[in-house]
Motif scaffolding. Structure first.
Motif, short mmCIF file in Angstrom:
data_model
loop_
_atom_site.label_atom_id
_atom_site.label_comp_id
_atom_site.label_asym_id
_atom_site.label_seq_id
_atom_site.Cartn_x
_atom_site.Cartn_y
_atom_site.Cartn_z
N PRO A 7 0.84 -1.20 0.00
CA PRO A 7 0.00 0.00 0.00
C PRO A 7 0.87 1.24 0.00
CG PRO A 7 -0.10 -1.15 2.12
CD PRO A 7 0.65 -2.04 1.19
N THR A 8 0.37 2.29 -0.60
CA THR A 8 1.15 3.52 -0.73
C THR A 8 1.41 4.17 0.62
OG1 THR A 8 0.20 3.88 -2.90
CG2 THR A 8 1.23 5.77 -1.83
N SER A 9 0.40 4.18 1.47
CA SER A 9 0.56 4.85 2.76
C SER A 9 -0.33 4.23 3.81
CB SER A 9 0.25 6.35 2.62
OG SER A 9 -1.11 6.53 2.26
N MET A 10 0.07 4.42 5.07
CA MET A 10 -0.69 3.95 6.21
C MET A 10 -0.45 4.90 7.38
SD MET A 10 0.06 -0.15 6.31
CE MET A 10 -1.01 -0.36 7.72
N ASP A 11 -1.45 5.00 8.24
CA ASP A 11 -1.31 5.73 9.50
C ASP A 11 -1.42 4.75 10.65
OD1 ASP A 11 -3.20 8.68 8.47
OD2 ASP A 11 -1.11 8.10 8.13
N CYS A 12 -0.76 5.08 11.76
CA CYS A 12 -0.83 4.24 12.95
C CYS A 12 -0.74 5.14 14.17
CB CYS A 12 0.32 3.23 12.95
SG CYS A 12 0.39 2.17 14.41
#
Lengths: 111, 114
Positions: A7-12
């Motif tokens: 995936p291009t981006s993720m937040d956590c």
């Protein structure tokens, strides 16, 4: 061409586990899965690697599916300093060991 | 101990000039790799050395690019007649042997061609 898709981006959220998936459906028997990360303006940093068994070190855990077509990098307690681009790479251990990088996953850890 | 070092850290040059980028690998590492990273892109393999020989030059984008390694240590990447599309961060990595699992990366040289 890269042999992996991420995936291009993720937040956590800070303190939570970050689970970064990687698809490597064309992986062959002698190819390892490696994970690196690149913090802004620095060179990539090795995290972990594996062949078919799950692996754990002081930085992360690597879970590889039984068919080896995908894997997940787990940062158990993400901190703000884990904000980086994470690259999943497959390496042919009978070849040149050159890395073919994809575009990686940009992980942003939120306070 | 000392990691991989690269110099210069930044280089601005005019189109058409030649540039040399230097990489000092970790002492004792026999394998050395060059990559480049264009703005917002992933890393692109250029060339690797095992000792002083370069078995795989497949990633060099044109004959304006060349690299050498002497004494099994320092490596120089040379770009002749630079073009604006050569602007990128050039990264060097080394590993203990050709088949070592982990490559150690330097901080890179940011090349800007005006």
């Amino acid at each position: 061409d890269a042999k992996t898709t991420q995936p291009t981006s993720m937040d956590c959220a800070e303190g939570r586990a970050a689970n970064l998936p990687c698809n490597h459906s064309t992986i062959s028997g002698n190819e390892y899965v490696y994970w690196y990360r690149q913090i802004h303006s620095q060179g990539p940093q090795y995290i972990i690697h594996g062949l078919k068994n799950n692996e754990t070190n002081e930085m992360a855990s690597l879970i590889i599916t039984e068919d080896r077509k995908s894997s997940t990098l787990i940062l158990p307690h993400a901190t703000l300093r884990d904000t980086a681009v994470y690259y999943c790479i497959v390496i042919d251990t009978s070849g040149t060991y050159k890395y073919i990088f994809g575009t990686g996953t940009r992980l942003k850890v939120l306070a | 101990g000392a990691g991989v070092s690269q110099s210069p850290s930044n280089k601005v040059t005019e189109k058409g000039k030649d540039v040399e980028l230097r990489c000092d690998p970790i002492s004792g590492h026999t394998a050395l790799y060059w990559y480049r990273q264009s703005l917002g892109q992933g890393l692109e393999f250029l060339i690797y050395f095992q000792g002083n020989s370069a078995p795989d030059k497949s990633g060099l984008p044109s004959d304006r690019f060349s690299a050498e390694r002497t004494g099994g240590s320092v490596s120089t990447l040379t770009i002749q007649r630079t073009q604006q599309e050569d602007s990128a961060v050039y990264l060097c990595a080394s590993s203990f042997t050709f088949s070592s699992y982990e490559q150690y990366f330097g901080p890179g040289t940011r090349l800007t061609v005006t």
